[in-house]
Design an enzyme around this catalytic site. Structure first.
Site, PDB file in Angstrom:
ATOM      1  N   ASN A 182       0.872  -1.179   0.000  1.00  0.00           N
ATOM      2  CA  ASN A 182       0.000   0.000   0.000  1.00  0.00           C
ATOM      3  C   ASN A 182       0.905   1.224   0.000  1.00  0.00           C
ATOM      4  OD1 ASN A 182      -1.748   2.091   0.528  1.00  0.00           O
ATOM      5  ND2 ASN A 182      -2.321   1.398   2.575  1.00  0.00           N
ATOM      6  N   LYS A 186       0.078   4.250  -0.133  1.00  0.00           N
ATOM      7  CA  LYS A 186      -0.545   5.426   0.500  1.00  0.00           C
ATOM      8  C   LYS A 186      -0.345   6.639  -0.417  1.00  0.00           C
ATOM      9  CE  LYS A 186       0.018   3.104   4.881  1.00  0.00           C
ATOM     10  NZ  LYS A 186       0.140   3.154   6.324  1.00  0.00           N
ATOM     11  N   HIS A 237      -9.356   1.375   5.163  1.00  0.00           N
ATOM     12  CA  HIS A 237      -8.069   1.549   5.846  1.00  0.00           C
ATOM     13  C   HIS A 237      -8.262   2.506   7.021  1.00  0.00           C
ATOM     14  CE1 HIS A 237      -3.926   2.549   6.708  1.00  0.00           C
ATOM     15  NE2 HIS A 237      -3.593   1.465   6.049  1.00  0.00           N
ATOM     16  N   GLU A 287      -6.555   4.840   8.066  1.00  0.00           N
ATOM     17  CA  GLU A 287      -6.276   6.255   7.741  1.00  0.00           C
ATOM     18  C   GLU A 287      -7.488   6.898   7.072  1.00  0.00           C
ATOM     19  OE1 GLU A 287      -2.607   5.459   5.715  1.00  0.00           O
ATOM     20  OE2 GLU A 287      -1.712   4.874   7.638  1.00  0.00           O
ATOM     21  N   GLU A 307      -5.071  -4.738  10.721  1.00  0.00           N
ATOM     22  CA  GLU A 307      -4.020  -3.738  10.899  1.00  0.00           C
ATOM     23  C   GLU A 307      -4.248  -2.992  12.223  1.00  0.00           C
ATOM     24  OE1 GLU A 307      -2.180  -2.689   6.792  1.00  0.00           O
ATOM     25  OE2 GLU A 307      -3.782  -1.263   7.229  1.00  0.00           O
ATOM     26  N   GLY A 347       3.123   2.102  10.834  1.00  0.00           N
ATOM     27  CA  GLY A 347       4.153   3.133  10.700  1.00  0.00           C
ATOM     28  C   GLY A 347       4.917   3.432  11.972  1.00  0.00           C
ATOM     29  N   SER A 380       3.805  -2.302  10.217  1.00  0.00           N
ATOM     30  CA  SER A 380       5.259  -2.399  10.442  1.00  0.00           C
ATOM     31  C   SER A 380       5.849  -3.743  10.015  1.00  0.00           C
ATOM     32  CB  SER A 380       5.602  -2.091  11.897  1.00  0.00           C
ATOM     33  OG  SER A 380       5.261  -0.746  12.214  1.00  0.00           O
TER      34      SER A 380
END
Ligand code: 13P
Length: 245
Positions: A10, A12, A93, A95, A163, A169, A207
């Site tokens: 991904n 992003k 996702h 985010e 996730e 991250g 990660s």
């Protein structure tokens, strides 16, 4: 039939035309890989990535609208992504759930739109650190799964990505027992709901790096990974692809 294995990147909101040069090295690794390999760049790059990939890897997108067309300025439809050559689309996702206030119902509509156009929906879910600390992880995961997976989902058109938000991250990864517990819950809930739920591909994301991929892939009910930062460069992504057995 075992679930299909998948290693997905991904990107992003990263990457540009020059970044498409990474595809050659990723495709070389995919040729001999024991998994399907997918890269999800920003929507604007999907069409050109498909051309560069020449069928050697799959290309997906990171979001689609829940409607098929209409007055939704700035949005992209599942059909447009399919037209550009995408085979998969990530929906829900964390985010997007955070930045755009997407609820489970919105995510469910997006997954249904993906299915209606023939795209595989990669439905993301995961708990916050506060939810984990409060011992609510399995309850949160079960509720997101129940609310985000649409009618008509099958092992062929749906992938679930776990996730944990606190692992994205951050360089922090749940331990193997924590990942195994969540994936077992996902597997049993899917098996109870879908006739082929035992075969749905379950990805772990957060990660994932070359150094921890093999250990993560060895966890029961982990069928691959959804990789963010380490998917941007072939040198980082290829060792993750080759870590799957
Ligand atoms: P990182 O691999 O950068 O932690 O991102 C994970 C992710 O959000 C993939 O969708």
């Amino acid at each position: 039939m075992a679930p299909r294995r998948l290693v997905a990147g991904n990107w992003k909101m990263n990457g540009d035309l020059a970044a498409l040069d990474q595809i050659e090295g990723i495709a070389d690794a995919a040729d001999g890989a024991r998994c399907e390999v997918l890269v999800c760049p920003p929507a604007l790059l999907v069409h050109q990535m498909v051309a560069r990939a020449a069928g050697r890897i799959r290309v997906g997108a990171q979001d689609c609208h829940g409607n098929m067309s209409g007055a939704h300025t700035g949005d992209v439809s599942a059909q447009q992504l399919r037209d550009a050559g995408a085979t998969h689309v990530i929906v829900g996702h964390s985010e997007r759930r955070a930045d755009h206030g997407e609820t489970d119902a919105v995510v469910q509509a997006k997954a249904a739109a993906a299915h209606a156009t023939g795209l595989v929906a990669i439905i993301c879910l995961g708990e916050t650190e506060e939810q984990r600390d409060a011992g609510r992880t399995l309850e949160v995961i079960a509720s997101q799964l129940a609310g985000s997976v649409p009618e008509g989902a099958t092992a062929a058109n749906t992938v679930i990505a776990y996730e944990p938000i606190w692992a994205i991250g951050t360089g922090r990864v749940p331990d193997a027992a924590q990942i195994a517990e969540v994936h077992q819950k996902l597997r049993s809930d899917l098996a109870a709901r879908l006739s082929d739920g035992g075969h749905v591909t379950l990805l772990y994301g957060g990660s994932v790096k070359a150094g921890n991929a093999a250990e993560i892939f060895a966890i029961p009910n982990v069928d691959g990974a959804l990789v963010g930062g380490a998917s941007l460069k072939a040198a980082d992504f290829v060792p993750i692809i080759t870590a799957i057995s």
